[in-house]
Write a protein that holds these residues in place. Structure first.
Motif, PDB file in Angstrom:
ATOM      1  N   MET A 108       0.853  -1.174   0.000  1.00  0.00           N
ATOM      2  CA  MET A 108       0.000   0.000   0.000  1.00  0.00           C
ATOM      3  C   MET A 108       0.896   1.232   0.000  1.00  0.00           C
ATOM      4  SD  MET A 108      -2.780   1.070   2.857  1.00  0.00           S
ATOM      5  CE  MET A 108      -3.833   2.452   2.592  1.00  0.00           C
ATOM      6  N   SER A 109       0.612   2.115  -0.891  1.00  0.00           N
ATOM      7  CA  SER A 109       1.423   3.317  -1.019  1.00  0.00           C
ATOM      8  C   SER A 109       0.669   4.522  -0.469  1.00  0.00           C
ATOM      9  CB  SER A 109       1.767   3.537  -2.496  1.00  0.00           C
ATOM     10  OG  SER A 109       2.543   4.694  -2.639  1.00  0.00           O
TER      11      SER A 109
ATOM     12  N   VAL B  34      -0.840  12.239   3.642  1.00  0.00           N
ATOM     13  CA  VAL B  34      -0.094  12.621   4.844  1.00  0.00           C
ATOM     14  C   VAL B  34      -0.488  14.024   5.271  1.00  0.00           C
ATOM     15  CG1 VAL B  34       2.206  13.133   5.753  1.00  0.00           C
ATOM     16  CG2 VAL B  34       1.833  11.079   4.391  1.00  0.00           C
ATOM     17  N   ARG B  35      -0.619  14.939   4.312  1.00  0.00           N
ATOM     18  CA  ARG B  35      -1.019  16.316   4.656  1.00  0.00           C
ATOM     19  C   ARG B  35      -2.425  16.356   5.246  1.00  0.00           C
ATOM     20  NH1 ARG B  35       1.708  20.221   4.217  1.00  0.00           N
ATOM     21  NH2 ARG B  35       3.489  20.636   2.929  1.00  0.00           N
ATOM     22  N   ARG B  36      -3.358  15.532   4.700  1.00  0.00           N
ATOM     23  CA  ARG B  36      -4.728  15.492   5.228  1.00  0.00           C
ATOM     24  C   ARG B  36      -4.733  14.968   6.656  1.00  0.00           C
ATOM     25  NH1 ARG B  36      -8.887  12.119   5.841  1.00  0.00           N
ATOM     26  NH2 ARG B  36      -7.931  10.306   4.897  1.00  0.00           N
TER      27      ARG B  36
ATOM     28  N   ALA C 168       5.414  10.058   4.266  1.00  0.00           N
ATOM     29  CA  ALA C 168       4.748   9.217   3.265  1.00  0.00           C
ATOM     30  C   ALA C 168       5.585   7.981   2.989  1.00  0.00           C
ATOM     31  CB  ALA C 168       4.506  10.014   1.986  1.00  0.00           C
ATOM     32  N   GLY C 169       6.894   8.155   2.840  1.00  0.00           N
ATOM     33  CA  GLY C 169       7.766   7.002   2.612  1.00  0.00           C
ATOM     34  C   GLY C 169       7.776   6.057   3.792  1.00  0.00           C
TER      35      GLY C 169
ATOM     36  N   ILE D   2       5.865   0.923   6.389  1.00  0.00           N
ATOM     37  CA  ILE D   2       5.170   0.241   7.491  1.00  0.00           C
ATOM     38  C   ILE D   2       4.003  -0.568   6.954  1.00  0.00           C
ATOM     39  CG2 ILE D   2       3.724   0.610   9.531  1.00  0.00           C
ATOM     40  CD1 ILE D   2       5.571   3.015  10.179  1.00  0.00           C
ATOM     41  N   PHE D   3       3.194   0.027   6.070  1.00  0.00           N
ATOM     42  CA  PHE D   3       2.042  -0.690   5.515  1.00  0.00           C
ATOM     43  C   PHE D   3       2.481  -1.877   4.663  1.00  0.00           C
ATOM     44  CE2 PHE D   3      -0.501   3.424   5.964  1.00  0.00           C
ATOM     45  CZ  PHE D   3      -1.058   3.015   7.162  1.00  0.00           C
TER      46      PHE D   3
END
Length: 95
Positions: A1-2, A8-10, A28-29, A34-35
């Motif tokens: 999942m990317s 991330v901003r939301r 984000a990276g 992690i996901f």
């Protein structure tokens, strides 16, 4: 999942966190990594594996339940400003 920077901003906005573009890219990276790891764990074969609370079969050593301090209640209550029925009386703080 990317996870992309807009997500991330939301999330940062909902969490009331200030974040610049560099931090959003870094997060984000990291979240994507992690996901991806969680998806990898989800694919592990766990049929027949009994759930456990701790990976080691160890017991916690407890100290004996023994009184180690003398009873000095009367000494402490003798110097208290107000005592009634063995309880400390304090000013009322809630109306």
């Amino acid at each position: 999942m990317s996870v992309d920077t807009s997500e991330v901003r939301r999330i940062a906005h909902l969490s009331r966190l200030a974040m610049n573009d560099d931090q959003a890219r870094d997060f984000a990276g990291g979240l994507s990594d992690i996901f991806d790891f969680v998806e990898q764990l989800d694919g592990a074969a766990i049929e027949g594996v009994e759930p456990m609370a701790h990976p080691l079969d160890a017991e916690q050593r407890l100290r004996p339940d023994a009184v180690t301090e003398p009873d000095r209640r009367e000494v402490f209550q003798a110097i208290a400003p107000a005592v009634e029925g063995g309880l400390y009386l304090v000013p009322r703080v809630i109306e």
